[in-house]
Design a protein around this motif. Structure first.
Motif, short mmCIF file in Angstrom:
data_model
loop_
_atom_site.label_atom_id
_atom_site.label_comp_id
_atom_site.label_asym_id
_atom_site.label_seq_id
_atom_site.Cartn_x
_atom_site.Cartn_y
_atom_site.Cartn_z
N ALA A 22 0.85 -1.20 0.00
CA ALA A 22 0.00 0.00 0.00
C ALA A 22 0.89 1.25 0.00
CB ALA A 22 -0.89 0.00 1.24
N PRO A 23 0.36 2.40 -0.45
CA PRO A 23 1.15 3.63 -0.34
C PRO A 23 1.49 3.92 1.12
CG PRO A 23 -0.74 3.96 -1.78
CD PRO A 23 -0.94 2.63 -1.11
N LEU A 24 2.70 4.42 1.35
CA LEU A 24 3.16 4.64 2.73
C LEU A 24 3.50 6.10 3.02
CD1 LEU A 24 5.56 1.58 3.16
CD2 LEU A 24 3.32 1.94 4.23
N ILE A 25 3.65 6.90 1.98
CA ILE A 25 4.20 8.24 2.16
C ILE A 25 3.09 9.29 1.97
CG2 ILE A 25 6.01 9.83 1.35
CD1 ILE A 25 7.01 7.09 2.49
N ARG A 26 3.04 10.24 2.89
CA ARG A 26 2.01 11.29 2.81
C ARG A 26 2.40 12.35 1.76
NH1 ARG A 26 -1.89 11.10 6.46
NH2 ARG A 26 -1.59 9.42 7.99
N GLY A 31 10.40 14.74 2.24
CA GLY A 31 11.25 13.85 1.45
C GLY A 31 10.74 13.76 0.02
N TYR A 32 9.43 13.82 -0.12
CA TYR A 32 8.79 13.74 -1.45
C TYR A 32 8.72 15.11 -2.12
CZ TYR A 32 5.05 12.83 -4.88
OH TYR A 32 4.30 12.72 -6.02
N LYS A 102 18.40 -0.38 2.03
CA LYS A 102 18.50 1.07 1.96
C LYS A 102 18.06 1.66 3.28
CE LYS A 102 16.97 4.72 -1.13
NZ LYS A 102 16.50 4.92 -2.51
N LEU A 162 18.28 12.78 -0.83
CA LEU A 162 17.23 12.27 -1.72
C LEU A 162 17.12 13.11 -2.99
CD1 LEU A 162 14.39 11.47 0.87
CD2 LEU A 162 16.03 9.88 -0.16
N PRO B 23 -1.91 8.10 3.37
CA PRO B 23 -0.71 8.15 2.53
C PRO B 23 -1.06 7.85 1.06
CG PRO B 23 -0.28 6.87 4.51
CD PRO B 23 -1.76 7.12 4.47
N LEU B 24 -0.41 8.55 0.14
CA LEU B 24 -0.76 8.41 -1.28
C LEU B 24 0.41 7.93 -2.13
CD1 LEU B 24 -2.82 11.67 -1.84
CD2 LEU B 24 -3.67 9.32 -1.77
N ILE B 25 1.63 7.99 -1.59
CA ILE B 25 2.83 7.77 -2.41
C ILE B 25 3.46 6.44 -2.04
CG2 ILE B 25 5.04 8.78 -3.11
CD1 ILE B 25 2.53 10.54 -3.65
N ARG B 26 3.79 5.65 -3.06
CA ARG B 26 4.41 4.34 -2.83
C ARG B 26 5.89 4.49 -2.47
NH1 ARG B 26 1.35 0.07 -3.95
NH2 ARG B 26 -0.66 0.65 -4.81
N ILE B 27 6.40 3.51 -1.78
CA ILE B 27 7.76 3.57 -1.25
C ILE B 27 8.81 3.58 -2.37
CG2 ILE B 27 8.07 1.05 -1.04
CD1 ILE B 27 9.11 3.61 1.59
N ASP B 29 8.39 5.09 -5.30
CA ASP B 29 8.13 6.22 -6.20
C ASP B 29 9.43 7.01 -6.35
OD1 ASP B 29 5.30 8.19 -6.74
OD2 ASP B 29 7.32 8.96 -7.05
N GLY B 31 9.94 9.89 -7.43
CA GLY B 31 9.84 11.26 -6.90
C GLY B 31 10.29 11.31 -5.46
N TYR B 32 10.03 10.24 -4.73
CA TYR B 32 10.41 10.15 -3.31
C TYR B 32 11.85 9.66 -3.15
CZ TYR B 32 10.20 8.52 1.58
OH TYR B 32 10.43 8.29 2.90
N THR B 33 12.19 8.57 -3.80
CA THR B 33 13.51 7.97 -3.55
C THR B 33 14.64 8.74 -4.22
OG1 THR B 33 13.24 6.49 -5.45
CG2 THR B 33 12.56 5.65 -3.30
#
Lengths: 293, 293
Positions: A22-26, A31-32, A102, A162, B23-27, B29, B31-33
């Motif tokens: 599932a998505p984990l990041i808000r 970071g995003y 990581k 990042l 949360p909307l963004i996958r780990i 992604d 854009g995040y990493t």
């Protein structure tokens, strides 16, 4: 297959396993939205992380440069153990069963603040292939000399953040030219580092091989694998030396390798489409220097 | 309050409303990493986005530099209308009801690929306050001259990417010195731009005010608000000019402003803790130039 993710924050200081399917990041995670965080990528072989200390030291240094709070080493080790226990099958190679591990710290959301993640996945086949078959590399101007930035801490020279869009653009650029890695040069053509690796050169003098790498501490990220390789070489009685190196030194060398934590050691077979000297025996010897580290 | 988020991707080419309280963004992604994406921040007043065309043009240019696919303008406009319709109450000011509208493109996950987001939220009080009470700014060396990077497209000069960690570090640095913004200088002390703004200077000559800004196209991100301000000034018969500007030119000016899309226009009250000439009347006039844009 989704990676295995463990999160460290003030509610779970030694880490909680999350469901990464599932998505984990808000959406307001900095970071995003701002690339505002730091990371390290490590290799685990048979669930043992290599050079864990060196990576934790470099991560702490990156966090310090970004003024972002960093979980302590014991927390990282405990969370990493949990992630590796829970991880998928990994990648079987001659070294054992391999995983990439990581460690990431994000500044988080304005509401919740910073947190750490341990993200474990298999090693991509393309990485294993580079160890075995080598890489084609292109020399690419780095634009400004990164040494110009090192006096100004707010420019974050030496932090592994990042904010990696330029490194990714560089890799896309060299891929469009049929290569897999870029080797950056300064405006005086001095060799700096790869986009995601350190540069190591072997030169034979009176029958003895010596390893060289560009001088550290001039805006080059100190490579943990290059460091381990040089330590191993020294322990085996080899001489090692530090740049400056120029393209000619690579072209006329007795071998060039790119080192990085997961790829370990990849011989450069071609530089700017020109074949370089390669020696599977020497590569094997260098891999031996790394094996116990 | 969670922002209002609309996502554009190949399944929903004109946008779907998402629930940003989860949360909307996958780990994985990128854009995040990797900070691998681009963005624009715009201001909407009474649900009308200001300078929408200019932002879409700059976003498309950023996306082109990163070789990332960009939704077309009609999709962005439709998704933005949906987000604004669904948005929270916004911030009431003398201009009307204000929202910030962020457009973002991420390279996404390896599985799903790139997508666009429209993210709508209120305008922070601190931003409104800067318009009214001005900002204290510090001159800060940019390290290398950004012009050195512009010949190399892989260095992404001129792209507004998610890799914003340095800008954030700069803002933290100047905040620790009691200021709100940094004004970057090149190694020859030439004025470049603010960390998140453009620099505009007024100089009075024989009773007439002229506006100046550093020369564009030397590694400075072209400011849409500075552009709109100069257009408004020209339409009202003012002269405008382009740098080079040096710290002395700011210190001895008849006013310095930082312009950016949401903050609009903030007078610089102090530069390196030294009070600058400020004139509420001129600020009011300049705000008038922006009003219809």
């Amino acid at each position: 297959m989704a990676p295995t993710v463990v999160r460290i924050d003030h509610n779970s200081p030694t880490g909680t396993l999350l469901d990464a399917s599932a998505p984990l990041i808000r959406i307001d995670d900095e970071g995003y939205t701002r690339g505002d965080g730091v990371f390290e990528t490590m290799l685990a072989v048979d669930s043992q992380v290599r050079k864990f200390d060196l990576h934790l030291t470099r991560l702490a240094n990156s966090a310090r440069l970004l003024k972002i709070s960093d979980p302590d080493d014991a927390a990282w080790r405990q969370a990493t153990a949990l992630a590796l226990e829970s991880a998928g099958p990994g990648t079987r190679t001659g070294l054992g069963v391999e995983h990439t591990v990581k460690l990431l710290i994000s500044r988080g959301t304005p509401d919740e603040g910073p947190y750490g993640l341990v993200i474990v996945s298999g090693v991509p086949d393309s990485t294993i292939e580079q160890r075995e078959n080598g890489v084609r590399a292109m020399l690419l101007p780095r634009g400004h000399d990164p040494a110009e930035d090192t006096s100004y801490p707010w420019l974050l020279a030496g932090a592994k953040t990042l904010s990696y869009a330029v490194n990714m653009a560089v890799l896309r650029h060299v891929k469009s030219l049929g290569a897999q890695e870029a080797i950056f040069t300064a405006s005086d053509r001095r060799i700096l580092e790869g986009a995601t690796s350190s540069v190591v050169v072997a030169r034979r003098d009176q029958g003895r091989l010596t390893l060289f790498t560009p001088e550290p501490n001039h805006g080059i990220l100190p490579g943990t694998t290059q460091g381990a390789l040089f330590e191993g070489a020294r322990d085996s009685g080899w001489d090692v030396g530090f740049g400056p190196l120029y393209p000619k030194d690579l072209m006329e060398s007795d071998g060039v390798w790119l080192t990085s934590s997961v790829r370990l050691l990849a011989p450069v077979t071609h530089l700017n489409n020109q074949a370089l000297a390669t020696s599977p025996d020497v590569t094997e010897t260098l891999m031996g220097f790394l094996r116990s580290r």
